[in-house]
Design a protein around this motif. Sequence first.
Motif: not given
Ligand SMILES: Nc1nc2c(ncn2[C@@H]2O[C@H](COP(=O)(O)OP(=O)(O)OP(=O)(O)O)[C@@H](O)[C@H]2O)c(=O)[nH]1
Length: 645
Positions: A35, A40-41, A54-55, A57, A61, A82-83, A142-143, A146, A170-171, A173, A464
């Motif tokens: 999602q 993912k990115s 990455v960001g 919201w 992507t 893309p999510g 992931n996350l 958090v 997973l983390v 970042s 970060h």
């Molecule tokens: N604290 C923390 N933040 C994370 C982690 N993984 C990703 N983030 C943050 O989560 C946010 C979303 O990460 P993205 O990699 O942009 O997510 P995405 O799935 O690619 O999003 P879309 O491209 O919108 O589908 C960013 O602010 C990242 O820095 C994690 O494991 N821990």
Amino acid sequence: MSCERCAASCPAAGGAKAPAVRKAAGGVTVALLGQPNSGKSTLFNGLTGARQHVGNWPGKTVERKEGTFERGGTAFQVVDLPGSYGLAANSPEEEVTRDYLASGAADIVLVMADASQLERSLYMLADFVAACPEQPCLLALNLMDVAENQGKRIDAVLIARRLGVPVVPLVASRPEGYGALLDALARTVRERSVVDGARLREGIAAAPDTIQGTAAAKFAWIEGLLDGAVEAPARPHALSRFDRVVTGSRWSKPITIGMILLGFILAFVPAIPIMMLGGAISSLGQVVAGALAQAGAPDVLGSFLAGVVFNSLCFGTMMVGYVFGINLVFGLYEEAGYMARISYVFDHTMARFGLQGKSLMPFLMCLGCTMGGVSGSRVIDSWGQRMLTVMMAWAIPCGSTWGVVPVLAVAFFGVAGAPLVIVGIFAVTILIMWLVGRVFGPRLVAKGERAGMVMELPPYHRPHLGNVARGALLKSRQMFVRAIRVVALFAFAIWALTYTATGSVEGSVLYALGTAIEPVTRFFGMGWQTFTAWLCALVLKESALGVLSGLFTGAATPNAVLVGVMTGAAAAASNIGEVMAQAISAPEALAFIFAFTFNMPCAASVSATWGEVHSTKWTVITALFYICCSLLLGCVVYHVSALFL
Ligand SMILES: Nc1nc2c(ncn2[C@@H]2O[C@H](COP(=O)(O)OP(=O)(O)OP(=O)(O)O)[C@@H](O)[C@H]2O)c(=O)[nH]1
Ligand SMILES: [Mg+2]
């Protein structure tokens, strides 16, 4: 593995156009599915060393991105998709994801779920398992950091046992902790494990054959999967109370405006040292030119080096300083999850202009630098709304305008009259933005697209700093390279037009050209000097004061004019206002102020606009619109004010 069953059963496969996806030769292709905002990115960047945006919201992507890495002698090709919230959705980005899965190009699908909101995030897994039952896959939770901060405990082993595929906390970042994920990936490649989806299929078969019925069956399966595997504290998270205040109806707008202003002020902290470096580069240019002159080098060489080479670098550095500051501060807001709230709070207001909440940030950034604002429009997913935002944003007077207008307004209209001029400028800004919306809005944003934004508010994260700083540096570097090319070109043109061997402006090509076309420029309320400053402002807004200073004080050597062009107020004579007040009439000054303010922002902004919207046609239309508006305004203001002043 070619996912033929997936292609047959995937909702995309039926009506989808032939997928433009080719399977990579050799190696293992891993697709990242999940999602929006599941990281993912972040994982893609961590694995491949790429710099995908990455960001915090959803919906960053929008195109499929590919990268590679090697592990244990195996080459992996990673695909950042893309999510999307599911596989049956309809947006263009979601089609990219569906088509990719249907193509069967992926050997392994790595499903990313957000552990901090696991139940909802696993809906993508349910959709994927239902659509692609024979696709080898693994699940990353992931996350986790958090989730842990929220006091959640997740039993990944139990979930893995129920699914029949590896499940890895997973983390993303923190790439240093990717070991378990990479081991699980290697195991999936070896074992080609697929999710045991029998219960899910039974549930779907037993449910009413409606969208709601199928969705309920998928959520029931997720509930069963997580039963006893997730422990969460009952008390609401403190931040959700904070969120109610910052997004609630009473305080949300004042708080948001306060936070934005704070951001603009904070942006100066990293910007000032960079801008000082820019100033030092310009001074170095003068030193080099002086040294060359002493060494007997031809005057033209020193003039060219100081005027074109060093001053281009100086301007590029100065401009990039604030761009970097803005990107850094607002990047931190974005990472923390606050940008999504800003857009949310103003979404309704912006919808009245055919725009959406995300258009607000570019507007605000334009008060500092139009180029920064234009690049900030990238967050707007709809091309039409992005283009309209950029077009409107050009009307907003940038920081350089505010370096010139007050000086002239006070000189001609006194301390009492100057605020009226400023109010007039704000009124015309709103008028032009409204005009742009009326004239170009219907062409750029179709009626059906005129809805506000649809965006879930992401949970807050601790940003970060390193990642954000790297992103800000990258954007600033791109902007610097783009700006410097344009600036150097125009700086060379102006240098060539003002250079004379004697050092007298009267002998320059610019003087000859300016006086020759003066009869025409007078119609627009400008004499040759003010028109020259207006022309130079097409290249660089801040040049105007320096050019006026050079041309009116008469002390201008060609290089002084050029230094004025490049550094603006810094080179302007301190008494420029008084000198001009004796040389030109108040109506001409007023005409210049308005024509200058609403001229196209600067050449670098035009280049940034093209870079964002990728449309030569619309970039040219926007530039012509503002040039015409500016001349028209000059004409009207001059002739009307001449009746009164
Ligand atoms: N604290 C923390 N933040 C994370 C982690 N993984 C990703 N983030 C943050 O989560 C946010 C979303 O990460 P993205 O990699 O942009 O997510 P995405 O799935 O690619 O999003 P879309 O491209 O919108 O589908 C960013 O602010 C990242 O820095 C994690 O494991 N821990
Ligand atoms: Mg992404």
